[in-house]
Design a protein around this motif. Structure first.
Motif, short mmCIF file in Angstrom:
data_model
loop_
_atom_site.label_atom_id
_atom_site.label_comp_id
_atom_site.label_asym_id
_atom_site.label_seq_id
_atom_site.Cartn_x
_atom_site.Cartn_y
_atom_site.Cartn_z
N ARG A 67 23.46 51.57 48.57
CA ARG A 67 23.78 52.79 47.81
C ARG A 67 22.95 52.82 46.52
O ARG A 67 22.59 53.90 46.03
CB ARG A 67 25.29 52.76 47.52
N PHE A 68 22.69 51.63 45.96
CA PHE A 68 21.92 51.51 44.73
C PHE A 68 21.00 50.30 44.85
O PHE A 68 21.17 49.47 45.77
CB PHE A 68 22.86 51.32 43.50
N ARG A 69 20.11 50.16 43.87
CA ARG A 69 19.24 48.96 43.79
C ARG A 69 19.31 48.45 42.35
O ARG A 69 19.33 49.28 41.41
CB ARG A 69 17.81 49.30 44.19
N MET A 70 19.36 47.13 42.19
CA MET A 70 19.36 46.53 40.85
C MET A 70 18.13 45.64 40.69
O MET A 70 17.81 44.86 41.59
CB MET A 70 20.62 45.67 40.64
N ARG A 71 17.43 45.77 39.58
CA ARG A 71 16.39 44.80 39.21
C ARG A 71 16.81 44.22 37.86
O ARG A 71 17.28 44.95 36.98
CB ARG A 71 15.01 45.46 39.08
N TYR A 99 28.18 58.53 40.01
CA TYR A 99 27.14 58.45 41.05
C TYR A 99 27.77 58.12 42.40
O TYR A 99 27.15 58.30 43.44
CB TYR A 99 26.11 57.39 40.69
N THR A 100 28.96 57.58 42.37
CA THR A 100 29.69 57.33 43.60
C THR A 100 31.18 57.46 43.32
O THR A 100 31.62 57.22 42.19
CB THR A 100 29.40 55.93 44.17
N ARG A 101 31.95 57.85 44.31
CA ARG A 101 33.41 57.83 44.20
C ARG A 101 33.96 56.64 45.00
O ARG A 101 35.15 56.43 45.05
CB ARG A 101 34.06 59.13 44.71
N LEU A 118 35.34 47.47 43.15
CA LEU A 118 35.95 47.77 41.86
C LEU A 118 37.47 47.67 41.94
O LEU A 118 38.07 48.07 42.93
CB LEU A 118 35.57 49.19 41.42
N HIS A 119 38.08 47.14 40.88
CA HIS A 119 39.55 47.16 40.74
C HIS A 119 39.87 48.25 39.72
O HIS A 119 39.26 48.28 38.64
CB HIS A 119 40.07 45.80 40.27
N LEU A 120 40.75 49.19 40.11
CA LEU A 120 41.03 50.34 39.25
C LEU A 120 42.49 50.35 38.80
O LEU A 120 43.38 49.92 39.52
CB LEU A 120 40.75 51.65 40.00
N ASP A 121 42.67 50.89 37.61
CA ASP A 121 44.00 51.31 37.14
C ASP A 121 43.87 52.81 36.91
O ASP A 121 43.28 53.23 35.91
CB ASP A 121 44.35 50.57 35.84
N GLY A 122 44.28 53.60 37.90
CA GLY A 122 43.93 55.04 37.86
C GLY A 122 42.45 55.16 38.12
O GLY A 122 41.97 54.70 39.16
N HIS A 123 41.72 55.71 37.16
CA HIS A 123 40.26 55.76 37.33
C HIS A 123 39.55 54.76 36.42
O HIS A 123 38.33 54.77 36.32
CB HIS A 123 39.74 57.18 37.05
N ARG A 124 40.36 53.91 35.74
CA ARG A 124 39.73 52.96 34.81
C ARG A 124 39.42 51.66 35.56
O ARG A 124 40.28 51.10 36.24
CB ARG A 124 40.68 52.65 33.64
N VAL A 125 38.17 51.22 35.45
CA VAL A 125 37.76 49.96 36.10
C VAL A 125 38.32 48.80 35.29
O VAL A 125 38.03 48.64 34.11
CB VAL A 125 36.22 49.87 36.18
N THR A 126 39.16 47.99 35.95
CA THR A 126 39.78 46.87 35.22
C THR A 126 39.12 45.53 35.57
O THR A 126 39.40 44.51 34.95
CB THR A 126 41.27 46.78 35.60
N GLY A 127 38.26 45.54 36.58
CA GLY A 127 37.59 44.30 36.97
C GLY A 127 36.80 44.55 38.24
O GLY A 127 36.89 45.62 38.85
#
Ligand SMILES: N[C@H](CCC[C@H](N)C(=O)O)C(=O)O
Length: 294
Positions: A67-71, A99-101, A118-127
């Motif tokens: 879905r993405f690329r990281m350098r 960029y993604t749901r 992703l770990h979410l609390d609602g829409h907040r990324v918690t970890g």
């Protein structure tokens, strides 16, 4: 020498204090490849630049399955194959920017496809939990001098540092990038500034190496001090924490699920039955900045 000069918008993030400047290549023009090492050195400089452990590019994938690329570029401008703390931050960034749901996706990296969740609390990324793939244990894959098909588990390594020669027992392996784990009893006694560079540039590691001095507290918990290839002492190293957990299991010092205590905080690492290493930890913003030297 950076050829084109124009303001560059960056976002600074960190994973346990291992901090990177992110260039969002989905929203910004990406400088030409030849400029990237010098740009990484310039922006990472803590006096004449913004200051960070390196530069990470968020890019569209080339691999159809990603879905993405990281350098990732270290502070000295060298390109690393992977960055565990960095990919957790990238995963949060691309989700928060819409960029993604998806909360689980594949990121193409120099270490192959890597899958953050992703770990979410609602829409907040918690970890973020990351499938870091399978460790490579053979010397030829690390790479490390010696018979290519052999592992490097509890092997002697003679190190010359500051005029002193000492023999260390090391366990080396790759998480796509090279790692050398040195188990010690007294972590505070390690002279990191002297030994770090001596390990990093040791001739046994033709592509240099990230080094982790590690004290085993108990079979489920270790404490680590890090000297990173290309960035020196950092507060945490995600790929390194995975290498430490694998080395602990290989040498019988730990189980396969370990809390890795680093100067910047702790990561949870499991070398699971499927052979993959899973790392869980935080991803945090520091803020947005424009690099525009003149
Ligand atoms: N210095 C590493 C890249 C960054 C890895 C580290 N910051 C991590 O979180 O995994 C290398 O040259 O292989």
């Amino acid at each position: 020498m950076v050829t084109e000069r124009r303001p560059i918008r960056l976002t600074k993030m960190h994973g346990l204090g291992n901090n990177y400047l992110f260039l969002d290549g989905l929203a910004e023009p990406v400088p030409p490849d030849d400029d990237l090492p010098a740009l990484a050195r310039a922006v990472s400089d803590r006096n004449f630049g913004i200051g960070s452990d390196g530069l990470i590019l968020v890019l569209p994938p080339r691999d159809p399955g990603a879905r993405f690329r990281m350098r990732i570029f270290n502070a000295d401008g060298s390109e690393g194959e992977m960055c565990g703390n960095g990919i957790r931050c990238l995963a949060r960034l691309v989700y928060d920017r819409g960029y993604t749901r998806e909360t689980e996706f594949v990121v193409e990296t120099g270490a192959g496809p890597i899958r953050p969740r992703l770990h979410l609390d609602g829409h907040r990324v918690t970890g973020v939990t990351v499938d870091m793939g399978v460790p490579r244990l053979e010397r030829g894959m690390i790479p490390m001098a010696g018979p290519a098909g052999e592992q490097a588990v509890e092997v002697p390594l003679e190190v010359e540092a500051g005029g002193e020669r000492s023999v260390f027992t090391v366990t080396a392996l790759s998480m796509g990038n090279p790692h050398c784990v040195v188990f010690v009893d007294d972590l505070e006694a390690v002279d990191l500034e002297r030994l770090g560079p001596a390990f990093e540039h040791h001739p046994a590691f033709p592509q240099r190496v990230n080094t982790h001095f590690t004290r085993v507290l108990n079979p489920e918990r270790v404490r680590v001090r890090v000297w990173e290839r290309g960035s020196g002492p950092t507060l945490a190293c995600g790929t390194g924490a995975c290498a430490v957990a694998v080395a602990g299991a290989l040498t019988g010092r730990t189980g396969r699920r370990v809390t890795v205590e680093l100067p910047g905080g702790s990561l949870e690492v499991e070398w699971a039955g499927d052979g993959h290493v899973y790392m869980t930890g935080p991803a945090a913003y520091i803020g947005d900045v424009v690099y525009d030297p003149h």
